[in-house]
Design an enzyme around this catalytic site. Sequence first.
Site, PDB file in Angstrom:
ATOM      1  CE  LYS A  36      -2.459   1.631   3.675  1.00  0.00           C
ATOM      2  NZ  LYS A  36      -2.343   3.108   3.707  1.00  0.00           N
ATOM      3  CG  ASP A  63      -4.858   4.549   1.475  1.00  0.00           C
ATOM      4  OD1 ASP A  63      -5.988   5.026   1.260  1.00  0.00           O
ATOM      5  OD2 ASP A  63      -4.392   4.395   2.620  1.00  0.00           O
ATOM      6  CE  LYS A  65      -7.989   6.726   3.789  1.00  0.00           C
ATOM      7  NZ  LYS A  65      -6.520   6.530   3.809  1.00  0.00           N
ATOM      8  CG  ASP A  68     -12.327  17.418  -6.401  1.00  0.00           C
ATOM      9  OD1 ASP A  68     -13.234  18.189  -6.787  1.00  0.00           O
ATOM     10  OD2 ASP A  68     -11.158  17.774  -6.223  1.00  0.00           O
ATOM     11  CB  THR A 123     -10.908   4.273  11.958  1.00  0.00           C
ATOM     12  OG1 THR A 123      -9.679   4.425  11.255  1.00  0.00           O
ATOM     13  CG2 THR A 123     -11.739   3.200  11.311  1.00  0.00           C
ATOM     14  NE  ARG A 214       1.940   2.485  12.835  1.00  0.00           N
ATOM     15  CZ  ARG A 214       1.106   3.302  13.448  1.00  0.00           C
ATOM     16  NH1 ARG A 214       1.590   4.263  14.226  1.00  0.00           N
ATOM     17  NH2 ARG A 214      -0.195   3.184  13.287  1.00  0.00           N
TER      18      ARG A 214
END
Length: 236
Positions: A36, A63, A65, A68, A123, A214
């Site tokens: 990603k 990614d 997002k 518009d 989130t 991570r």
Amino acid sequence: MARKAQERLIVALDFARLEPALQMARRLVGLAGIFKIGKQLFTAEGPRAVERIARLGAGIFLDLKFHDIPNTVAGAVRAAAEIPGVRLVNVHALGGREMMRAAARAVAGKQRRPNVLGVTLLTSMNEEALSKVGILGPPLKRAVQLARLSKLAGLDGVVASPLEVAAIRRACGEKFLMVVPGIRPGASAADDQSRIATPAEAIRAGADYLVVGRPITQAKDPRAAAREILAEISSS
Ligand code: C5P
């Protein structure tokens, strides 16, 4: 979903520059089906980052997002689909049905098109933060509503938190793709994530793909960390 565990693991390459991202991707070759690339690396390094990492053989989840007006988002999704190796792209479901429709149409009919995903609610926002921007009620309910809208608009799936997966799966059916971040194997630190699940929990709840950053990229031995997650996926 009868896929190999490796194909279901997406490793988030959250690095500021291409070199360290590429180094990490090289270390993980064969263990992750998709890498990603997010806004930071893409803004700093551009499409060449996607191309260079894709050359290692894995697919890319771009990614970015998008959010518009429909015409602009359609153009951005089309441009993303032109970059070799891009298998997943995403748009904010809050951009609305017409915007998502335009995004889906932008790649419809293409031979090797990426899957287009909706992002329901960030989130990072809790019920109080959502209410301040006019989104009222339990976040889970709103997320399911936005997932349904994404499906209606012709998107292939959504990015969902571990706590939403089961409800969205029930609402949107077996074929709707669910890509799930916020994954923490039993022993690892939560970092800044709060709504988390183990790989096994997320798979059992109905996730198709797990996004892990991570716990793998900051591990002393990233390959060993990835292998442990793959074992957990396989046995769930
Ligand atoms: O390091 P960690 O495993 O927390 O990384 C998770 C990745 O998934 C990050 O790139 C983060 O931006 C992304 N993500 C997330 N929650 C969402 C959507 C994306 O953590 N709702």
